[in-house]
Scaffold this motif. Sequence first.
Motif, PDB file in Angstrom:
ATOM      1  N   SER A   1       0.850  -1.201   0.000  1.00 54.06           N
ATOM      2  CA  SER A   1       0.000   0.000   0.000  1.00 54.06           C
ATOM      3  C   SER A   1       0.882   1.246   0.000  1.00 54.06           C
ATOM      4  CB  SER A   1      -0.878   0.007   1.251  1.00 54.06           C
ATOM      5  OG  SER A   1      -0.072   0.238   2.388  1.00 54.06           O
ATOM      6  N   ALA A   2       0.316   2.364  -0.473  1.00 52.49           N
ATOM      7  CA  ALA A   2       1.070   3.626  -0.520  1.00 52.49           C
ATOM      8  C   ALA A   2       1.512   4.034   0.883  1.00 52.49           C
ATOM      9  CB  ALA A   2       0.201   4.709  -1.151  1.00 52.49           C
ATOM     10  N   GLU A   3       0.643   3.779   1.897  1.00 55.71           N
ATOM     11  CA  GLU A   3       0.974   4.156   3.290  1.00 55.71           C
ATOM     12  C   GLU A   3       2.189   3.368   3.783  1.00 55.71           C
ATOM     13  OE1 GLU A   3      -2.296   3.053   2.537  1.00 55.71           O
ATOM     14  OE2 GLU A   3      -2.770   5.153   2.086  1.00 55.71           O
ATOM     15  N   ARG A   4       2.161   2.063   3.479  1.00 53.31           N
ATOM     16  CA  ARG A   4       3.267   1.198   3.937  1.00 53.31           C
ATOM     17  C   ARG A   4       4.597   1.650   3.300  1.00 53.31           C
ATOM     18  NH1 ARG A   4       5.718  -1.096   7.700  1.00 53.31           N
ATOM     19  NH2 ARG A   4       6.761  -3.057   7.251  1.00 53.31           N
TER      20      ARG A   4
END
Length: 341
Positions: free
Chosen positions: A131-134
Amino acid sequence: MNKNTFVIFLLISFLFISCGQVKTSESFTAMNTYMTVSVFAPSSKKGKQVCRELQEKVCELESVLSTTLSDSDVYQLNHNKFISEPVTPELSELLDFSKQMYGRTGGAFNPALYPVIREWGFTTEEYKVPSAERIQELLLNTDFSKVECNTEGLRLSDGMELDFGAVGKGYAADKAVEILKANGIKSALLDFGGNIQAVGKKPDGSLWRVGIKNPWEGGAAAAISVESKAVVTSGGYERFFEKDGVRYIHIFDPKTGCPSSSNLESVTIICESGRYADALSTALFVMGSEGAVAFYRTNPDFDFVLITKERKLIYSAGLRGFIEPLADFSRVECTADSFEN
Ligand code: AMP
Ligand code: MG
């Protein structure tokens, strides 16, 4: 045989022995690749001894730099975030060099990207798109300039881990060249999994001819003739996975934490130093053709061949007369200040 014939015979034998070089080749697997060393030595005994020394040196370096062998220095550093003095000289040397390259390439070459690359599954081949957050979270710990090296030892901040995979084979080739020189070897060819290091010329005095892979059709896109040079290629085609029609390659853009989406298919660097060629081939790939050419213009101490996704072969003018195109790509020669079609 009369006396004169005998003297001529002795003379010819002497010349043959003093000029004659015996080729010895050995192949082995190290640093996760298949390596072949070919050495021209005065005797096969000498050749074998030198090949053995080369293999031992590469294996020794692997036992320092490996991210997976649990007793390697880098493994210990990654897991404990600290190794105390004395730091193995080779690790310390490679770290200093990598820090320089991190600075010079504006962070395009970054050994601290390892946790990001692992998250994408490139270390286990269990690929996934994180994910982009990770990715953003992992990128917080990738400032390679923060690696601390002082009188106590080497320290990483929490969350940081290193991998010298983009420079290790080139560094190993430099160390191999030192061994060859110490043994008086004037002619050798090292193939460290596609990282080529040519030592001197061929024994017959001609240049070594090294092929650059055609990323699409197999075979060679070009051949370059070299003497005492490293020829190192980074290619997106070497390792990748595909998901939903998108290709994700093993060369990463440290700014995004994602596989590079530059307009390049491969970058080949030609210069004397194996470690410089190796670090640059990875960094210039990330920069894309425009960034790579701009970098070359401010640091014109190497030659390059770029193969773009549009099948253009861009090469530095230093290769004029030494590069032989072997595929039907459009060609552009690049001097320190202009392009020529
Ligand atoms: P190379 O084949 O020399 O270009 O090295 C590529 C390998 O280095 C990859 O398989 C990754 O493990 C690692 N790597 C990928 N991107 C980078 C980067 N931008 N800087 C440093 N290492 C990288
Ligand atoms: Mg490299």
